[in-house]
Design an enzyme around this catalytic site. Structure first.
Site, PDB file in Angstrom:
ATOM      1  N   HIS A 184    -130.324  30.088 -70.958  1.00 14.14           N
ATOM      2  CA  HIS A 184    -129.352  31.155 -70.723  1.00 14.14           C
ATOM      3  C   HIS A 184    -129.827  32.070 -69.610  1.00 14.14           C
ATOM      4  CE1 HIS A 184    -128.654  30.612 -75.186  1.00 14.14           C
ATOM      5  NE2 HIS A 184    -127.556  30.224 -74.592  1.00 14.14           N
ATOM      6  N   GLU A 195    -101.554  17.190 -67.071  1.00 11.78           N
ATOM      7  CA  GLU A 195    -102.877  16.819 -67.588  1.00 11.78           C
ATOM      8  C   GLU A 195    -102.824  15.500 -68.329  1.00 11.78           C
ATOM      9  OE1 GLU A 195    -104.983  20.549 -68.930  1.00 11.78           O
ATOM     10  OE2 GLU A 195    -103.065  20.842 -69.930  1.00 11.78           O
ATOM     11  N   ASN A 254    -109.320  18.207 -65.174  1.00  6.84           N
ATOM     12  CA  ASN A 254    -110.341  17.956 -66.210  1.00  6.84           C
ATOM     13  C   ASN A 254    -109.737  17.079 -67.302  1.00  6.84           C
ATOM     14  OD1 ASN A 254    -111.688  19.888 -64.719  1.00  6.84           O
ATOM     15  ND2 ASN A 254    -111.244  21.557 -66.136  1.00  6.84           N
ATOM     16  N   ASP A 255    -108.576  17.474 -67.770  1.00  6.46           N
ATOM     17  CA  ASP A 255    -107.940  16.693 -68.831  1.00  6.46           C
ATOM     18  C   ASP A 255    -107.309  15.419 -68.287  1.00  6.46           C
ATOM     19  OD1 ASP A 255    -108.368  17.845 -71.379  1.00  6.46           O
ATOM     20  OD2 ASP A 255    -107.234  19.579 -70.708  1.00  6.46           O
ATOM     21  N   CYS A 281    -105.903  23.096 -60.759  1.00  5.37           N
ATOM     22  CA  CYS A 281    -106.781  24.134 -61.289  1.00  5.37           C
ATOM     23  C   CYS A 281    -107.942  23.548 -62.092  1.00  5.37           C
ATOM     24  CB  CYS A 281    -105.999  25.140 -62.128  1.00  5.37           C
ATOM     25  SG  CYS A 281    -105.111  24.381 -63.497  1.00  5.37           S
TER      26      CYS A 281
END
Ligand code: PEP
Ligand code: MG
Length: 849
Positions: A461, A700, A723-724, A771
């Site tokens: 992190h 998507e 992405n999808d 996007c």
């Protein structure tokens, strides 16, 4: 037996042996019936007990569950009582948890603490507990729960379980968290026990911390053993899982080795300076004295409270922290990739550790407060991990402590806050053993110019946040770092991961010169960020940012964003424990529009489901959530989610500059979905007398891309969620730890779907944006522009690189590039086209990590 010493009577009538409930709920109802028959509870309390299961885990560990009702229903308890249901075959309580003793508690106050204390003591004597699971007389159970102290287990040599095999650790970095999680997952699927023995040390393979505490290193010999009904199958399955991981572990280690040997990039001092080498975490050079902070564990006061209240507080804190980590993992996966997101997933796994929770419960039933008990349990687990000689495993201690602090802050908000006070007034390079994300996020940037930690890794992190903050950082510098004297002059190079000590004047001058060069370069980029992404032949591509909150908008604008092309509104739900009201949503959308000051904002309606689960909505569990009730499918089934959001959006539209706000719907598959959503929009718009708002859809699902020409007639724009689209087109779960890298959005199959979408849209004069993550990759952006995509929306830090790349290209060249990419046979072949077309050279690579 001494029932009079207990504040809750234990009665033979309240014990049922040999029960065979079909499931958890039936088990709770059966135990509750005993309480009802004995006059302990009102029948309505049964529902409260069932509801409690949804809110928290009542599985205490080692086959014992303690169902009880919600605190607010205590008035349904007529008198204190405890019912014991013995289920020799066990009943599945939660995923991978089997209860054999169900101890149902009806208590108006904390009267049952004594019983819980005995239960937790019994848990330390597994042999005795196992005997109770099959005991044939109620008196045996009542006796065990009534004794003041359970007989301690006689210490003896560590023994293996029925089915066993030996294995020599051949993972080069030992049994670290990633493979250990796979072991745990396999072990938890087994009905019986699974244990790992190394010498005299034995660990329950179902708990991650116990496994890590073994500190297994390459070459260690272990015995893996299992018992229960399917012992032989379990042992064989464990062997399969354990040995299958070898190849990957060895490949990873070889890759790490190659990387370590690669020549380091970064600043080179002109003189031969002594240096401490660590791991590069965040690029940049910092010059200044070091300041060593040895972070002491926070002082946690012991504030005892009733077990029910304390238990509720603990469970709620764990739940909330899980949600927080899930949201963090989702967000990080989108911004930085699945590997970085994995840290948060692994951290969340630490919260499922029943040892940790059982230990906390044990301390609580001994009369300590929940915060103190939790802290104690975490500290003892972390101390054991930190003591391990393997640095990879020892680093997990900081993860455990970090997760521990998150939970602690939820149990007792007064304990929230960093540990870094008393920094010197003059800027320093901060040295610490390790820093939690909260510490890092809260750093006073006026006083800290660089960060070097003894522990941690480049994907910790701390490293992620340092990169986000633009703070030069190195991690894993070892104990030599914390041994430095305060005030030692140093130069930290976050790109090579080195701390140079006691620089000469010549070194200082060279370092200052280097910083100045970088500053000028960044300033140039800064200037160019504001320019439009117009190709050399005058074709402008609109550049938006993917931003979820109004306070993130200024940073996006400063990076050169011209709009917000994707506001993922599900994060409004994921980042908190309840659903935001219509008014709260309205205020957020209004604030987004105000922050954008007239620039376009595309708000995506809730995309819940798939990888974005919102626990507080209590949606049914799905075996295959990516193919389930997700996005638009959920919105259409749950008007109570859709309608307040649409109302809030149209109320915001009434105040916005005309055309500034657009709405888009996620996961659209069919025309019928578009029509139903449009109808809902029209109805709500009419009710509110609001202006029309452009309505778009995310493309998507491959079906939407293939049908784009038909769908385009019914929408105002498309935004492709690559992405999808990639995961559905290539049938690769985007979060799959092994396959995620194959979910390559540059695969020609995905590019062809994008092309189909653009062609379909163009037929009806609609525009298409992208996007998904590929929009933020300069080469991907170039290809997309060549494919006819008009708008690209991305993580703000990707904007300068993308803009540079587009400005250095011509549309003609990009179209040609796209044509060649569509003809490629593989994703690698598409990527190979990059070499020949990159006019912009290394632009934008500085931000990449
Ligand atoms: C996408 O799928 O590309 C997208 C932008 O949506 P999300 O990542 O939120 O699923
Ligand atoms: Mg998506």
């Amino acid at each position: 037996m001494a029932p009079d010493t207990l504040s809750v009577p234990l009665l033979p009538d309240l014990v049922r042996l040999g029960a065979t409930p079909a499931g958890k709920e039936e088990a709770i109802r059966e135990a509750a019936q005993l309480l009802i028959a004995a006059g302990c509870i009102d029948p309505a309390y049964v529902d409260s007990m069932i509801r409690r299961e949804g809110a928290a885990n009542t599985f205490l560990g080692h086959g014992v569950a303690i169902p009880h009702g919600m605190v607010e229903d205590r008035e349904l308890v007529r008198r204190n009582g405890i019912a014991i249901l013995q289920i020799p075959q066990g009943v599945r309580w939660n995923e991978e948890q089997t209860a054999r003793l169900v101890v149902a508690i009806a208590a108006r106050s904390d009267a049952h603490i004594a019983v819980l204390r005995r239960l937790t003591r019994l848990m330390q004597d597994e042999e005795r507990l196992n005997a109770l699971f099959i005991a044939t007389a109620p008196a045996l159970l009542l006796g065990a729960l009534s004794e003041e102290t359970a007989a301690p287990t006689p210490a003896g040599p560590a023994a293996d379980l029925a089915e066993r095999f030996e294995w020599t650790v051949d993972y080069p970095t030992g049994l670290h968290a990633r493979p250990a999680s796979a072991w745990v997952e396999a072990a938890r699927a087994a009905p019986g026990r699974v244990q790992i023995r190394h010498g005299d040390q034995v660990a329950d393979a179902k708990t991650l911390v116990a496994l890590l505490q073994l500190g297994l290193r390459m070459g260690d010999r272990v015995v893996v053993s299992a018992d229960g009904a399917e012992a032989a199958t379990t042992a064989a399955r464990m062997k399969g899982v354990i040995t299958r991981l070898t190849a990957k572990e060895q490949a990873d280690a070889a890759a790490a080795e190659r990387k370590a040997r690669a020549p380091v990039q970064g600043w080179t001092p002109p003189t031969a300076l002594p240096a401490i080498a660590g791991v590069a975490a965040s690029p940049g050079l910092a010059i200044g004295p070091v300041h060593v902070v040895l972070t002491a564990p926070p002082a946690v006061p012991d504030r005892p409270e009733s077990l029910i209240d304390g238990g509720n507080r603990l469970h709620e804190a764990l739940d909330r922290t899980r949600q927080q980590l899930k949201a963090l993992a989702d967000d990080t996966a989108r911004r930085l990739g699945p590997a970085e997101a994995g840290i948060f997933t692994a951290q969340a796994e630490l919260l499922n550790d029943t040892d940790l929770i059982t230990r906390t419960c044990q301390l609580m039933v001994e009369g300590h407060g929940p915060g103190w008990s939790w802290h104690e349990a975490v500290e003892s687990g972390a101390a054991a991990l930190a003591a391990l000689p393997n640095p990879v495993l020892a680093a997990r201690a900081s993860d455990l402590r970090d997760v521990g602090r998150r939970v602690l802050a939820r149990i007792d908000p007064s304990l929230r806050g960093g540990t870094l006070h008393d920094l010197p007034d003059t800027p320093c390079i901060l040295i610490a053993d390790d820093l939690s994300p909260s510490d890092t996020a809260g750093l006073d940037m006026a006083r800290v110019i660089g960060l070097a930690t003894a522990q941690g890794g480049p994907t910790s992190h701390t490293a992620i946040l340092a990169r986000t903050l633009g703070l030069p950082a190195m991690v894993a510098g070892g104990a030599a770092l914390t041994g430095l004297a305060n005030g030692t002059p140093a130069i930290l190079d976050g790109q090579s991961g080195r701390l140079f000590l006691n620089p000469t004047d010549t070194d200082l001058a060279a370092a200052h010169g280097w910083i100045e060069e970088q500053r000028v370069r960044r300033a140039l980029q800064e200037e160019r960020r504001g320019l439009p992404a117009r190709t050399r032949d005058g074709h402008a591509v609109e550049i938006g940012a993917n931003v979820n909150r109004p306070d993130q908008v200024p940073v996006a604008l400063s990076q050169g964003a011209e709009a917000v092309g994707l506001m993922r509104t599900e994060f409004l739900f994921l980042e908190r424990g309840d659903a935001p009201s219509e008014d709260e949503q309205f205020e957020t959308y209004r604030a987004m529009l105000a922050a954008l000051d007239g620039r376009p904002l595309i708000v995506r309606a809730l995309d819940i489901g798939g990888d974005k689960q919102v626990p507080h909505l209590h949606l049914p569990h799905e075996e295959n959530p990516f193919l389930g009730v997700r996005g638009a499918r959920l919105l259409l089934r749950q008007p109570e989610l859709l309608e307040p959001q649409l109302r809030a959006l149209y109320r915001a539209a009434r105040e916005a500059r005309p055309g500034a706000l657009s709405i888009m719907f996620p996961m659209i598959t069919t025309l019928a979905e578009i029509q139903a959503l449009r109808a809902a929009c029209n109805r709500i718009r009419a009710e509110l007398d609001a202006p029309a708002v452009p309505l778009g859809i995310m493309v998507e699902v491959p079906a939407a891309a293939v049908m784009a020409d038909a769908l385009a007639r019914h929408v105002d724009f498309f935004s492709i969620g690559t992405n999808d689209l990639t995961q559905y087109a290539l049938a690769v779960d985007r979060q799959h730890p092994e396959l995620a890298a194959e979910a390559d959005s540059l695969h020609p199959a995905v590019l062809r779907l994008i092309r189909m979408t653009v062609e379909g849209a163009e037929r009806h004069g609609r525009w298409v944006g992208v996007c998904g993550g590929i929009a933020g990759d300069p080469f991907g952006a170039a290809l997309l522009a060549g494919l006819g995509v008009r708008e690209l929306s991305m993580t703000p830090r990707d904007i300068p690189g993308v803009k540079d790349r587009l400005r250095d290209s011509s549309l003609t060249a990009l179209r040609d590039l796209a044509r060649r990419a569509l003809d490629c046979e593989t994703a690698d072949a598409v990527r190979a086209l990059d070499a020949g077309t990159s006019d912009a050279g290394a632009a934008g690579t500085e931000a990449a990590s």
